[in-house]
Scaffold this motif. Structure first.
Motif, PDB file in Angstrom:
ATOM      1  N   ARG A 192     -13.790  41.379  21.970  1.00 25.12           N
ATOM      2  CA  ARG A 192     -14.545  42.138  20.965  1.00 25.12           C
ATOM      3  C   ARG A 192     -13.694  42.422  19.734  1.00 25.12           C
ATOM      4  O   ARG A 192     -14.167  42.318  18.592  1.00 25.12           O
ATOM      5  CB  ARG A 192     -15.038  43.441  21.575  1.00 25.12           C
TER       6      ARG A 192
ATOM      7  N   GLU B 122     -11.114  40.696  18.653  1.00 24.81           N
ATOM      8  CA  GLU B 122     -10.927  39.452  17.908  1.00 24.81           C
ATOM      9  C   GLU B 122     -12.184  39.109  17.110  1.00 24.81           C
ATOM     10  O   GLU B 122     -12.115  38.686  15.960  1.00 24.81           O
ATOM     11  CB  GLU B 122     -10.590  38.328  18.886  1.00 24.81           C
ATOM     12  N   ARG B 123     -13.318  39.346  17.740  1.00 26.95           N
ATOM     13  CA  ARG B 123     -14.579  39.081  17.056  1.00 26.95           C
ATOM     14  C   ARG B 123     -14.748  40.019  15.858  1.00 26.95           C
ATOM     15  O   ARG B 123     -15.200  39.613  14.795  1.00 26.95           O
ATOM     16  CB  ARG B 123     -15.722  39.273  18.046  1.00 26.95           C
TER      17      ARG B 123
ATOM     18  N   ARG C  32     -12.676  38.767  13.015  1.00 27.30           N
ATOM     19  CA  ARG C  32     -13.307  37.631  12.353  1.00 27.30           C
ATOM     20  C   ARG C  32     -14.440  38.102  11.450  1.00 27.30           C
ATOM     21  O   ARG C  32     -14.601  37.615  10.331  1.00 27.30           O
ATOM     22  CB  ARG C  32     -13.848  36.658  13.403  1.00 27.30           C
ATOM     23  N   CYS C  33     -15.206  39.085  11.942  1.00 28.29           N
ATOM     24  CA  CYS C  33     -16.329  39.590  11.137  1.00 28.29           C
ATOM     25  C   CYS C  33     -15.819  40.293   9.882  1.00 28.29           C
ATOM     26  O   CYS C  33     -16.375  40.124   8.785  1.00 28.29           O
ATOM     27  CB  CYS C  33     -17.189  40.539  11.968  1.00 28.29           C
TER      28      CYS C  33
ATOM     29  N   LEU D 274     -19.276  34.750  13.942  1.00 28.44           N
ATOM     30  CA  LEU D 274     -20.108  35.004  15.121  1.00 28.44           C
ATOM     31  C   LEU D 274     -20.092  33.857  16.126  1.00 28.44           C
ATOM     32  O   LEU D 274     -20.715  33.966  17.181  1.00 28.44           O
ATOM     33  CB  LEU D 274     -21.553  35.270  14.678  1.00 28.44           C
ATOM     34  N   ARG D 275     -19.358  32.776  15.788  1.00 30.58           N
ATOM     35  CA  ARG D 275     -19.306  31.603  16.664  1.00 30.58           C
ATOM     36  C   ARG D 275     -20.722  31.095  16.978  1.00 30.58           C
ATOM     37  O   ARG D 275     -21.066  30.768  18.117  1.00 30.58           O
ATOM     38  CB  ARG D 275     -18.571  31.936  17.969  1.00 30.58           C
TER      39      ARG D 275
ATOM     40  N   ASP E  18     -24.890  40.709  18.311  1.00 30.65           N
ATOM     41  CA  ASP E  18     -24.598  40.211  16.972  1.00 30.65           C
ATOM     42  C   ASP E  18     -25.341  40.966  15.882  1.00 30.65           C
ATOM     43  O   ASP E  18     -25.124  40.717  14.696  1.00 30.65           O
ATOM     44  CB  ASP E  18     -24.985  38.733  16.872  1.00 30.65           C
TER      45      ASP E  18
ATOM     46  N   SER F 202     -23.149  42.810  13.293  1.00 33.04           N
ATOM     47  CA  SER F 202     -22.404  41.912  12.420  1.00 33.04           C
ATOM     48  C   SER F 202     -23.298  41.243  11.401  1.00 33.04           C
ATOM     49  O   SER F 202     -22.902  41.007  10.256  1.00 33.04           O
ATOM     50  CB  SER F 202     -21.674  40.856  13.255  1.00 33.04           C
TER      51      SER F 202
END
Length: 951
Positions: free
Chosen positions: A315, A317-318, A321-322, A354-355, A433, A436
């Protein structure tokens, strides 16, 4: 057996029979035999160290020292003597305690050791088992070679006598060591068991025999991790019952590496299956357990549940990225002017953050469908527009999306525009998601608000919100363009700056609302007086600027100024108030070679010069003013250097008592001895110091030097008076600074007077009353300087804790003939008498002035007629020898005007009545005692009145 050995054996046998410590008896015997102290040391098989076991000395202090290290080998292990004894060498050493300290350590100095004889005692096999150390101390003869030979001759026999004692001692040490080892092992096992049971991680011991590993022991934490009881866990034959089949190879490889000795411990991640079927990701550490001989016994498995930690890391890491994606979108939101450009830049950032598999931006069409404006065209959507984020499942998706493998999708509205951005992905939990995907719309809205705010800020920076006029920023920009045009067209321009006088008084008296109305009214008047191409700006709270192009020369600029001046002739009517306003104008004229900053600076300099005069006026900045500015700047730089160097001096002008005809004080006056210009007048550099703030360090230096000089004169009958500026009064901690200065100089507070002008007391930026009260409480005298030249002198005398007033020289110059000066001084003297404060007169040039002032009860006089300012050494001579007699020949007691009645002067009457002169003046003013005035204004008291009060 020799006599000494026989005696040793006898002593040991007798001590054992009596139940006493035999070794202590031996030490006592040897100490007596060799007339000194004796120490017996045994060597242990356990650690091969020599341990002091018994000692004796007739001196109680030395014996106490010996007892401190009995049984402690660490006291001697580092000394050279013990090394030699252990090697079987006899040592005979004599000398100072410092010399012997190299052999026997710090104990030699503590007991004043002067001679030592140490002999090893061997067993039959030649091994050193004990040692005898004999010592002699200060005032004793050193050991001789004969002593050494006598002791060595008995060594073998003494060894035989001590053998039994050594064996008993060694047996006790061995028993103690074994007991300690057993207790240590037991404690280690108990600690291991406690640590194993209560460890916060899952632990298991397993067998290492051939075939599959079997669980031997587990702890409660591992059982809880797997969701079973400990008994159930131990009933399972192998760890593979709980490990996911796909992770078993990694577990076996880790165990192989540990057993092969490649690593001490191997760490692998494996999924463990709980009793309820849930899989938990665990970090498993594998290691080996060996016994005391290093043989492998068991394997140790440590399991830590990292399922939640790995989920949190994912989470985090996500989230990173966001955030990175949002930052990129935010930058584009500032740069891109169109939604299409911003949408195209947003999609790659969202896909990465969000990959997701795909993302597109849709725009609502008039018919209700959603057209793709960025991204894959195949993702058009016919669904109605949602008003909030919606997660679509496979049943709700268009067939074309399902055909492309999409299983879930998110649709998030972007407000305020009717666009939607649905990133598509194959995750089963699209709801995670939503946050984000919602962030970009919020970011875009914030970007729009920021652009609006920046536009408003730019407008406020360029236009004054109160008057609508250009601000300083826009005014400076216009001057820059005007200079460029003047260079191109070879024309002249003028910059005019004006500042409203006493505008602060308007705000404080009538309020800021009326002050704003006044500024608006002035702006309208000034704008109406200008030419069409001229530009008016508000460049400060009560300051305006005017830019005039094509003025021709200075006369053209002054013509504009004259029109502006006339706007201040009539009062400004605001409601029922009529305000008469004045201002100071500064004018700077230049051409294409001028700089905008220079024109603004020159106009400001001229404006400040104009404001020094009363009323509305102007000043034109010219070459002479420029020279004065340059000189003033140079003077400021030189003054800064003077403060750091040795260029400042203090001169002192005496303050003379008119009644006592002697010097009672001095005023400290600063002088500047410039290395190039010579002596600089205070009138030139003190205003510069005031304006630049250098008056604060300058005033501190004057105060410190004046107090030190007063102490050097060593005359307790005088005080020193120092001028205090308004800037000094505004510095926090002034009273503490004065107190520290007095303490350093070693003078009493009452021997310091501080002079303040009415201008200082009128300062708007400070509250002098509280500061003056603190200084007055300290004991320092406070004098009001230049009294009578300000606006509200009487008010200040009443409000502030003053000890005296210094009458300005302008009231003294006309004495004794000018009737108005005489009347003014009589009133001042009467007021001072009523307030019980002293009167000091400045500018006394002649003896007749001193005579008249003495007659009206003036206390102190100062002026060139009495003494000029002079350096400290000259003043020191005057303090020692007194003023020249011809300077003191004023008439202290004028002839009485009433010849028919006997009278006496003020000082004699006060002395006869036993009161102070100020009290007697107050009695006369209130009618308690009659008094007459002479033609010159002196006060005389009838003798009959004095007798009446005495009777």
């Amino acid at each position: 057996m020799t006599k000494l050995a026989a005696e040793t054996a006898r002593v040991l046998a007798g001590a054992r029979q009596d139940g006493h410590e035999g070794l202590s008896a031996v030490a006592r015997m040897l100490a007596t035999r060799f007339d000194g102290g004796c120490l017996v040391l045994f060597r242990s098989h356990l650690d091969s160290t020599l341990v002091p076991v018994a000692g004796h000395h007739d001196d109680a202090g030395i014996a106490g020292r010996m007892s401190e290290f009995l049984g402690a080998p660490s006291s001697f292990t580092s000394t050279r003597a013990v090394g030699l004894l252990g090697a079987g060498t006899t040592l005979l050493a004599s000398g100072t305690p410092e010399h012997l300290g190299a052999w026997f350590g710090p104990h030699a100095g503590a007991v004043d050791l002067c001679s030592a004889l140490a002999m090893p005692v061997r067993e039959r096999d030649g091994a050193v088992r004990a040692a005898i150390l004999l010592a002699r101390h200060a005032q004793q003869a050193p050991f001789s070679r004969a002593d050494r030979e006598a002791l060595e001759g008995e060594a073998a026999a003494i060894g035989e006598a001590l053998e039994r004692e050594w064996l008993a001692w060694e047996l006790r040490r061995t028993e103690v060591a074994e007991a300690r080892a057993a207790r240590g092992l037991r404690l280690a096992e108990e600690r291991f068991t406690a640590a194993f049971r209560h460890a916060p991680v899952g632990l298991a011991l397993f067998s290492l025999g051939p075939g599959a590993a079997l669980i031997v022991e587990t702890n409660p934490h591992l059982a809880a991790l797997l969701g079973v009881s400990e008994d159930e866990l131990r009933r399972h034959s192998s760890p593979r019952d709980f490990v996911h089949a796909d992770d078993l190879p990694a577990l076996h490889e880790g165990m192989r590496r540990v057993r092969a000795g490649e690593v001490e411990a191997a760490t692998v991640e494996a999924r463990l299956r709980r009793a309820d079927g849930e899989l938990r990701l665990c970090e498993i550490a594998l290691s080996l357990v060996r016994d005391g001989q290093g043989e492998l016994r068991l394997g140790l498995c440590q399991a830590v549940d990292v399922t939640d930690a790995r989920r949190d890391e994912a989470r985090a890491e996500r989230h990173v990225r966001c955030q990175r994606a949002l930052a990129a979108i935010g930058r584009r939101a500032v740069e891109d002017a169109t939604w299409e450009g911003l949408a195209a830049a947003t999609l790659p950032a969202l896909v990465d953050a969000l990959r997701t598999d795909q993302a597109c931006v849709l725009s609502a069409e008039p018919g209700g469908s959603l057209r793709v404006i960025a991204g894959e065209a195949a993702f058009a959507l016919n669904h109605p527009l949602p008003d909030r984020p919606v997660a679509y499942s496979a049943r709700e998706l268009p067939v074309v999306w399902l055909a492309r493998g999409v299983r879930t999708a998110l649709v998030v509205p972007i407000t305020p525009h009717t666009c939607r951005a649905p990133p598509t992905h194959t995750d089963d939990d699209p709801g995670s998601d939503l946050g984000s995907v919602e962030a970009p719309p919020h970011l875009l809205a914030a970007a729009a608000e920021r652009r609006d705010a920046e536009a408003g800020a730019r407008r406020r920076a360029l236009l004054d919100p109160l008057t609508g006029l250009p601000t300083r920023t826009l005014f400076g920009d216009r001057i820059g363009h005007a200079v460029t045009r003047a260079a191109r067209e070879n024309t002249t321009l003028a910059v005019i700056r004006l500042d409203v006088n006493r505008f602060t008084d308007v705000n404080e008296t009538f309020g800021h609302g009326l002050g704003d109305d006044l500024i608006r009214a002035l702006a309208e008047r000034l704008d109406g007086a200008l030419r069409a191409p001229d530009s008016l700006a508000r460049i400060g709270g009560d300051e305006f600027g005017v830019l005039c192009e094509h003025v021709g020369d200075e006369r053209g600029a002054l013509a504009v100024v004259q029109r502006l001046l006339r706007t201040f002739d009539a009062p400004i009517v605001l409601g029922d108030r009529r305000l008469h306003v004045s201002a100071g104008f500064g004018v700077a004229v230049g051409g294409g070679d001028a700089s905008p900053e220079g024109l603004m600076r020159d106009a400001d300099t001229a404006m400040r010069r104009a404001k020094e005069r009363v009323g509305t006026g102007y000043e034109l900045f010219d070459a002479a003013m420029r020279r004065r500015v340059v000189q003033r700047l140079q003077l400021e730089q030189d003054l800064r250097r003077a403060l750091d160097g040795d260029e400042l001096r203090l001169h002192y002008q005496p303050l003379v008592s008119l009644r006592e005809r002697r010097i009672v004080g001095v005023e400290a006056l600063v002088r500047w001895e410039h290395p190039e210009r010579g002596m600089v007048s205070p009138a030139d550099f003190v205003p510069v110091a005031e304006e630049t703030g250098l008056i604060v360090p300058l005033g501190a230096w004057v105060l410190d030097e004046a107090c030190r000089q007063l102490a050097r004169w060593q005359d307790d009958s005088i005080y020193v008076s120092v001028n205090l500026s308004g800037r000094q009064l505004a510095v926090p901690g002034l009273a503490d600074q004065v107190a520290r200065t007095l303490e350093r100089a070693g003078i009493a507070p009452e021997r310091l007077a501080l002079e303040l002008t009415e201008t200082v007391l009128m300062a708007e930026t400070s509250s002098p009353a509280a500061i003056l009260e603190t200084l007055h409480a300290l004991g320092v005298k406070l004098l009001l300087d230049d009294f009578g030249t300000g606006y509200s002198s009487l008010n200040y005398v009443k409000r502030f804790p003053l000890d005296g007033i210094k009458v300005d020289r302008s009231f003294v110059a006309g004495l004794p003939h000018d009737e108005s000066d005489r009347a003014m001084l009589r009133a001042i003297a009467s007021m001072a008498s009523a307030l019980d404060i002293a009167v000091l007169a400045e500018g006394v040039e002649r003896l007749d002035q001193a005579s008249w002032l003495a007659g009206v009860d003036c206390d102190v006089a100062q002026g060139f007629g009495l003494a000029r300012p002079a350096p400290a050494d000259v003043i020191g001579t005057l303090l020692r020898d007194g003023l020249p007699p011809e300077r003191l020949e004023w008439t202290l007691v004028p002839e009485p005007d009433h010849d028919d009645e006997a009278t006496m002067p003020l000082s004699e009457a006060a002395e006869a009545l036993g009161v102070s002169t100020s009290t007697l003046r107050r009695w006369a003013d209130t009618g308690r005692i009659g008094a007459h005035r002479t033609a010159a204004g002196h006060r005389r008291f009838p003798v009959s009145e004095v007798r009446r009060l005495l009777g």
